[in-house]
Write an enzyme that holds these catalytic residues in place. Structure first.
Site, PDB file in Angstrom:
ATOM      1  N   SER A  31       0.939  -1.242   0.001  1.00  0.00           N
ATOM      2  CA  SER A  31      -0.127  -0.159  -0.359  1.00  0.00           C
ATOM      3  C   SER A  31       0.764   1.253  -0.070  1.00  0.00           C
ATOM      4  O   SER A  31       2.417   1.415  -0.346  1.00  0.00           O
ATOM      5  CB  SER A  31      -0.576  -0.198   1.209  1.00  0.00           C
ATOM      6  OG  SER A  31      -1.533   1.478   1.218  1.00  0.00           O
ATOM      7  N   ASN A  32       0.450   2.419   1.189  1.00  0.00           N
ATOM      8  CA  ASN A  32       0.923   3.525   0.645  1.00  0.00           C
ATOM      9  C   ASN A  32       0.740   3.747   1.611  1.00  0.00           C
ATOM     10  O   ASN A  32      -0.586   4.069   2.676  1.00  0.00           O
ATOM     11  CB  ASN A  32       0.755   4.037  -0.614  1.00  0.00           C
ATOM     12  CG  ASN A  32      -0.163   4.575  -1.388  1.00  0.00           C
ATOM     13  OD1 ASN A  32      -1.060   5.068  -0.460  1.00  0.00           O
ATOM     14  ND2 ASN A  32      -0.796   3.983  -2.118  1.00  0.00           N
ATOM     15  N   ARG A  33       1.456   5.641   2.039  1.00  0.00           N
ATOM     16  CA  ARG A  33       1.211   6.347   3.308  1.00  0.00           C
ATOM     17  C   ARG A  33      -0.214   6.915   3.029  1.00  0.00           C
ATOM     18  O   ARG A  33      -0.145   8.084   3.667  1.00  0.00           O
ATOM     19  CB  ARG A  33       2.452   7.731   3.280  1.00  0.00           C
ATOM     20  CG  ARG A  33       3.990   6.910   3.553  1.00  0.00           C
ATOM     21  CD  ARG A  33       4.862   7.447   3.753  1.00  0.00           C
ATOM     22  NE  ARG A  33       6.362   6.450   4.143  1.00  0.00           N
ATOM     23  CZ  ARG A  33       6.608   6.846   5.870  1.00  0.00           C
ATOM     24  NH1 ARG A  33       5.216   6.742   6.363  1.00  0.00           N
ATOM     25  NH2 ARG A  33       7.325   5.976   5.656  1.00  0.00           N
ATOM     26  N   ALA A  55      -4.815   7.584  -4.166  1.00  0.00           N
ATOM     27  CA  ALA A  55      -3.414   7.134  -4.186  1.00  0.00           C
ATOM     28  C   ALA A  55      -3.125   6.187  -4.594  1.00  0.00           C
ATOM     29  O   ALA A  55      -3.476   4.641  -3.973  1.00  0.00           O
ATOM     30  CB  ALA A  55      -2.459   7.895  -2.988  1.00  0.00           C
TER      31      ALA A  55
END
Ligand code: CTP
Length: 214
Positions: A21-23, A88
């Site tokens: 995943s991402n932030r 995102a």
């Protein structure tokens, strides 16, 4: 107007306990939903896995993966005049999902990935006279990359920011963004709360909409 917004990260599972995943925290997308609703628009918010409450009056659709987000966008887009792609989206997903927990003894240290579809590009044929707005979160001066994305994705404008700049980026309550338009116009918005930035973005959309409606 009816406004469709995507927010947050997507999560690409490898097995029942692990994911890529991402932030992203979803704060900017949720602020857009709140601002649009406060301005009297009808809002559908497609949200990745985030811990934020749904803004009052907003219809929320929860998804986890990029493929699920694409399905949800394709399903809801026809009923909306505006699409703000703030999510995102993870660009890659594990090639194979293991329904049972992977064991380190059985792994060789590499994870095979496959590309996820670009949601904005995939739904471009549904655009007609809808307004499409994208985001470009970059590290460093975002202008060149954001302009490339603005053109490649056929957007009406793009919201660019440097996620490493003080007061900007993921998980902060403030942001500093630049709006870039296809005719080369740019507008630098000062550092402000994500809700104030969101309100400014919604007002630019209202202005563009009233021009194209004439
Ligand atoms: N986006 C999308 N589908 C993807 C990836 C991104 O619709 N699979 C959208 C985002 O919601 C955003 C815009 O495209 O509005 C730009 O996303 P970004 O992650 O900044 O860029 P990418 O297109 O992924 O390009 P790169 O990896 O080269 O930065």
């Amino acid at each position: 107007m009816r406004i469709l917004i995507t927010a947050g990260p997507t999560r690409e599972p490898l097995d029942p306990v692990r994911f890529i995943s991402n932030r992203s925290t979803g704060k900017m997308g949720f602020a857009l939903a709140q601002a649009a609703q406060a301005r009297g628009h009808e809002v559908t918010l497609i949200a990745g896995p985030v811990t934020l409450p749904t803004p009052d009056g907003v219809t929320r659709v929860d998804i986890e993966t990029a493929l699920q987000m694409l399905d949800a966008v394709e399903c809801h887009l026809p009923a909306h005049e505006v699409y703000i792609s703030c999510a995102a989206v993870a660009d890659w997903r594990p090639a194979v999902y293991s329904p049972t927990k992977l064991k380190k003894a059985g792994m060789d240290g590499t994870i095979q990935l496959v590309r996820n579809p670009d949601i904005l590009k995939t739904v471009r044929p549904l655009k007609d006279n809808k307004l499409f707005v994208g985001f470009a979160a970059e590290t460093g001066v975002p202008d060149a990359e954001a302009t490339r994305k603005l053109n490649e994705k056929g957007l009406d404008f793009i919201v660019a920011n440097d996620v490493t700049a003080p007061g900007a980026g993921f998980a902060t309550d403030t942001n500093r963004v630049t709006l870039l338009y296809p005719n080369g116009t740019r507008e630098d918005l000062p550092l402000a709360s994500k809700l104030e930035i969101a309100t400014a973005i919604i007002s630019r959309i209202e202005q563009l909409r009233s021009v194209t409606d004439c």
